[in-house]
Design a protein around this motif. Structure first.
Motif, PDB file in Angstrom:
ATOM      1  N   ILE A 181      -2.445 -17.620   7.756  1.00 52.55           N
ATOM      2  CA  ILE A 181      -2.192 -17.722   9.180  1.00 52.55           C
ATOM      3  C   ILE A 181      -0.969 -16.889   9.577  1.00 52.55           C
ATOM      4  O   ILE A 181      -0.923 -16.255  10.623  1.00 52.55           O
ATOM      5  CB  ILE A 181      -2.017 -19.194   9.603  1.00 52.55           C
ATOM      6  CG1 ILE A 181      -3.362 -19.927   9.448  1.00 52.55           C
ATOM      7  CG2 ILE A 181      -1.519 -19.328  11.026  1.00 52.55           C
ATOM      8  CD1 ILE A 181      -3.266 -21.433   9.530  1.00 52.55           C
ATOM      9  N   LYS A 182       0.049 -16.899   8.662  1.00 49.53           N
ATOM     10  CA  LYS A 182       1.243 -16.085   8.935  1.00 49.53           C
ATOM     11  C   LYS A 182       0.899 -14.607   8.932  1.00 49.53           C
ATOM     12  O   LYS A 182       1.428 -13.819   9.674  1.00 49.53           O
ATOM     13  CB  LYS A 182       2.296 -16.365   7.854  1.00 49.53           C
ATOM     14  CG  LYS A 182       2.956 -17.711   8.005  1.00 49.53           C
ATOM     15  CD  LYS A 182       3.943 -17.931   6.884  1.00 49.53           C
ATOM     16  CE  LYS A 182       4.609 -19.294   6.977  1.00 49.53           C
ATOM     17  NZ  LYS A 182       5.520 -19.553   5.840  1.00 49.53           N
TER      18      LYS A 182
ATOM     19  N   MET B 243      -7.195 -11.640  15.711  1.00 46.52           N
ATOM     20  CA  MET B 243      -6.619 -12.212  14.499  1.00 46.52           C
ATOM     21  C   MET B 243      -7.043 -13.671  14.327  1.00 46.52           C
ATOM     22  O   MET B 243      -7.348 -14.153  13.251  1.00 46.52           O
ATOM     23  CB  MET B 243      -5.091 -12.094  14.565  1.00 46.52           C
ATOM     24  CG  MET B 243      -4.401 -12.549  13.296  1.00 46.52           C
ATOM     25  SD  MET B 243      -4.754 -11.453  11.909  1.00 46.52           S
ATOM     26  CE  MET B 243      -3.846 -12.251  10.609  1.00 46.52           C
ATOM     27  N   GLU B 244      -7.042 -14.409  15.465  1.00 40.26           N
ATOM     28  CA  GLU B 244      -7.417 -15.823  15.437  1.00 40.26           C
ATOM     29  C   GLU B 244      -8.865 -15.998  15.005  1.00 40.26           C
ATOM     30  O   GLU B 244      -9.195 -16.920  14.259  1.00 40.26           O
ATOM     31  CB  GLU B 244      -7.201 -16.431  16.824  1.00 40.26           C
ATOM     32  CG  GLU B 244      -7.374 -17.944  16.845  1.00 40.26           C
ATOM     33  CD  GLU B 244      -7.100 -18.532  18.218  1.00 40.26           C
ATOM     34  OE1 GLU B 244      -7.685 -19.581  18.513  1.00 40.26           O
ATOM     35  OE2 GLU B 244      -6.315 -17.942  18.971  1.00 40.26           O
ATOM     36  N   SER B 245      -9.762 -15.101  15.478  1.00 42.07           N
ATOM     37  CA  SER B 245     -11.173 -15.193  15.108  1.00 42.07           C
ATOM     38  C   SER B 245     -11.367 -14.910  13.619  1.00 42.07           C
ATOM     39  O   SER B 245     -12.203 -15.530  12.962  1.00 42.07           O
ATOM     40  CB  SER B 245     -12.018 -14.223  15.934  1.00 42.07           C
ATOM     41  OG  SER B 245     -11.636 -12.890  15.672  1.00 42.07           O
ATOM     42  N   LYS B 246     -10.554 -14.008  13.047  1.00 39.48           N
ATOM     43  CA  LYS B 246     -10.625 -13.720  11.611  1.00 39.48           C
ATOM     44  C   LYS B 246     -10.217 -14.931  10.795  1.00 39.48           C
ATOM     45  O   LYS B 246     -10.815 -15.254   9.772  1.00 39.48           O
ATOM     46  CB  LYS B 246      -9.741 -12.522  11.261  1.00 39.48           C
ATOM     47  CG  LYS B 246     -10.322 -11.184  11.673  1.00 39.48           C
ATOM     48  CD  LYS B 246      -9.429 -10.050  11.189  1.00 39.48           C
ATOM     49  CE  LYS B 246     -10.034  -8.699  11.561  1.00 39.48           C
ATOM     50  NZ  LYS B 246      -9.177  -7.574  11.119  1.00 39.48           N
ATOM     51  N   ASP B 247      -9.160 -15.617  11.247  1.00 35.53           N
ATOM     52  CA  ASP B 247      -8.702 -16.825  10.568  1.00 35.53           C
ATOM     53  C   ASP B 247      -9.765 -17.920  10.629  1.00 35.53           C
ATOM     54  O   ASP B 247      -9.977 -18.649   9.664  1.00 35.53           O
ATOM     55  CB  ASP B 247      -7.398 -17.333  11.193  1.00 35.53           C
ATOM     56  CG  ASP B 247      -6.225 -16.399  10.916  1.00 35.53           C
ATOM     57  OD1 ASP B 247      -6.280 -15.681   9.899  1.00 35.53           O
ATOM     58  OD2 ASP B 247      -5.284 -16.388  11.717  1.00 35.53           O
ATOM     59  N   LYS B 248     -10.421 -18.007  11.784  1.00 38.06           N
ATOM     60  CA  LYS B 248     -11.473 -19.009  11.962  1.00 38.06           C
ATOM     61  C   LYS B 248     -12.641 -18.723  11.024  1.00 38.06           C
ATOM     62  O   LYS B 248     -13.189 -19.629  10.382  1.00 38.06           O
ATOM     63  CB  LYS B 248     -11.949 -19.012  13.415  1.00 38.06           C
ATOM     64  CG  LYS B 248     -12.887 -20.152  13.758  1.00 38.06           C
ATOM     65  CD  LYS B 248     -13.221 -20.147  15.235  1.00 38.06           C
ATOM     66  CE  LYS B 248     -14.165 -21.286  15.570  1.00 38.06           C
ATOM     67  NZ  LYS B 248     -14.530 -21.292  17.006  1.00 38.06           N
ATOM     68  N   ILE B 249     -13.026 -17.458  10.915  1.00 36.69           N
ATOM     69  CA  ILE B 249     -14.113 -17.058  10.021  1.00 36.69           C
ATOM     70  C   ILE B 249     -13.728 -17.327   8.567  1.00 36.69           C
ATOM     71  O   ILE B 249     -14.528 -17.840   7.782  1.00 36.69           O
ATOM     72  CB  ILE B 249     -14.473 -15.569  10.229  1.00 36.69           C
ATOM     73  CG1 ILE B 249     -15.130 -15.372  11.593  1.00 36.69           C
ATOM     74  CG2 ILE B 249     -15.404 -15.076   9.118  1.00 36.69           C
ATOM     75  CD1 ILE B 249     -15.266 -13.936  12.017  1.00 36.69           C
ATOM     76  N   PHE B 250     -12.479 -17.009   8.226  1.00 39.39           N
ATOM     77  CA  PHE B 250     -11.986 -17.251   6.868  1.00 39.39           C
ATOM     78  C   PHE B 250     -12.072 -18.730   6.517  1.00 39.39           C
ATOM     79  O   PHE B 250     -12.519 -19.107   5.421  1.00 39.39           O
ATOM     80  CB  PHE B 250     -10.530 -16.762   6.772  1.00 39.39           C
ATOM     81  CG  PHE B 250      -9.889 -17.002   5.429  1.00 39.39           C
ATOM     82  CD1 PHE B 250     -10.286 -16.277   4.315  1.00 39.39           C
ATOM     83  CD2 PHE B 250      -8.877 -17.939   5.289  1.00 39.39           C
ATOM     84  CE1 PHE B 250      -9.693 -16.487   3.074  1.00 39.39           C
ATOM     85  CE2 PHE B 250      -8.272 -18.154   4.055  1.00 39.39           C
ATOM     86  CZ  PHE B 250      -8.684 -17.432   2.947  1.00 39.39           C
ATOM     87  N   LYS B 251     -11.668 -19.584   7.454  1.00 35.92           N
ATOM     88  CA  LYS B 251     -11.716 -21.035   7.256  1.00 35.92           C
ATOM     89  C   LYS B 251     -13.161 -21.503   7.093  1.00 35.92           C
ATOM     90  O   LYS B 251     -13.475 -22.308   6.218  1.00 35.92           O
ATOM     91  CB  LYS B 251     -11.058 -21.729   8.448  1.00 35.92           C
ATOM     92  CG  LYS B 251     -10.952 -23.234   8.314  1.00 35.92           C
ATOM     93  CD  LYS B 251     -10.219 -23.803   9.513  1.00 35.92           C
ATOM     94  CE  LYS B 251     -10.065 -25.300   9.408  1.00 35.92           C
ATOM     95  NZ  LYS B 251      -9.368 -25.876  10.576  1.00 35.92           N
ATOM     96  N   GLN B 252     -14.054 -20.990   7.923  1.00 36.58           N
ATOM     97  CA  GLN B 252     -15.464 -21.369   7.851  1.00 36.58           C
ATOM     98  C   GLN B 252     -16.096 -20.951   6.527  1.00 36.58           C
ATOM     99  O   GLN B 252     -16.910 -21.672   5.961  1.00 36.58           O
ATOM    100  CB  GLN B 252     -16.230 -20.768   9.034  1.00 36.58           C
ATOM    101  CG  GLN B 252     -15.911 -21.420  10.358  1.00 36.58           C
ATOM    102  CD  GLN B 252     -16.529 -20.694  11.540  1.00 36.58           C
ATOM    103  OE1 GLN B 252     -16.985 -19.556  11.426  1.00 36.58           O
ATOM    104  NE2 GLN B 252     -16.544 -21.339  12.689  1.00 36.58           N
TER     105      GLN B 252
END
Length: 198
Positions: free
Chosen positions: A197-198, A1-10
């Motif tokens: 993020i939630k 989940m954290e990696s998806k959020d990171k990709i989304f942010k990038q």
């Protein structure tokens, strides 16, 4: 989940970088021509990035704008003066980076001190815009005042009043516009990021 959020942010940061590039090359999306000068609205994109993603990414997006400004000064300047003054990276790149640095840092600082996010965004946006204006024009005066007759067709004694006039006619409207638009754009984007993020 954290990696998806990171990709989304990038992806979003890449999108802001693409917006900066588009604003630089499509008329009226980044610069509004006003005689020999241009009213800049690209700084709003840099400020929004800093308000949403923080100082680091705001500075990176500002740096992208600065590098484009520097390159364009050689190949496709936005005004006659740009071809002369923006070949200096201290004028073309450094102030653009500091827009994101100042806006991001000031927003974080004021939010922690006051708890009023929207007001903090407004103050940070105005400050980021003014940092760009003051640094660009201040360094033009510092580095090019000896060439004022050739560049501006005015005597060196009249150069400082001329540059102060540019701050009044360009810098202040740009800062007011940033103070109005940047929080309006950044607030829902920040909420979207928090919800994601939630």
């Amino acid at each position: 989940m954290e990696s998806k959020d990171k990709i989304f942010k990038q992806v979003l940061i890449a999108l802001f970088g693409a917006i900066i590039i588009i604003q630089n090359f499509i008329p009226f999306l980044g610069y509004i021509p006003m005689g020999p000068l241009n009213l800049t609205i690209i700084h709003i994109t840099v400020i929004v990035t800093a308000l949403v993603f923080g100082t680091k990414y705001g500075s990176i997006i500002g740096g992208i704008w600065g590098i484009i400004t520097f390159i364009r000064a050689f190949v496709w300047p936005t005004s006659p003066l740009a071809a002369i003054v923006f070949v200096n990276p201290l004028i073309s790149i450094l102030p653009r980076i500091l827009i994101g640095t100042v806006a991001g840092w000031l927003f974080k600082f004021l939010t922690l001190r006051t708890g009023k996010k929207y007001l903090s965004m407004t103050v940070a946006a105005v400050a980021g815009s003014l940092v760009n204006t003051i640094l660009v024009l201040g360094q033009i005066y510092l580095f090019y005042r000896g060439h004022s007759m050739a560049l501006y067709h005015i005597d060196i004694q009249a150069l400082l009043p001329y540059l102060l006039g540019v701050i009044a006619t360009n810098g202040i409207p740009e800062a007011i516009l940033a103070g109005i638009l940047a929080p309006m754009i950044a607030k829902p984007l920040r909420k979207m990021m928090i919800d994601r993020i939630k």
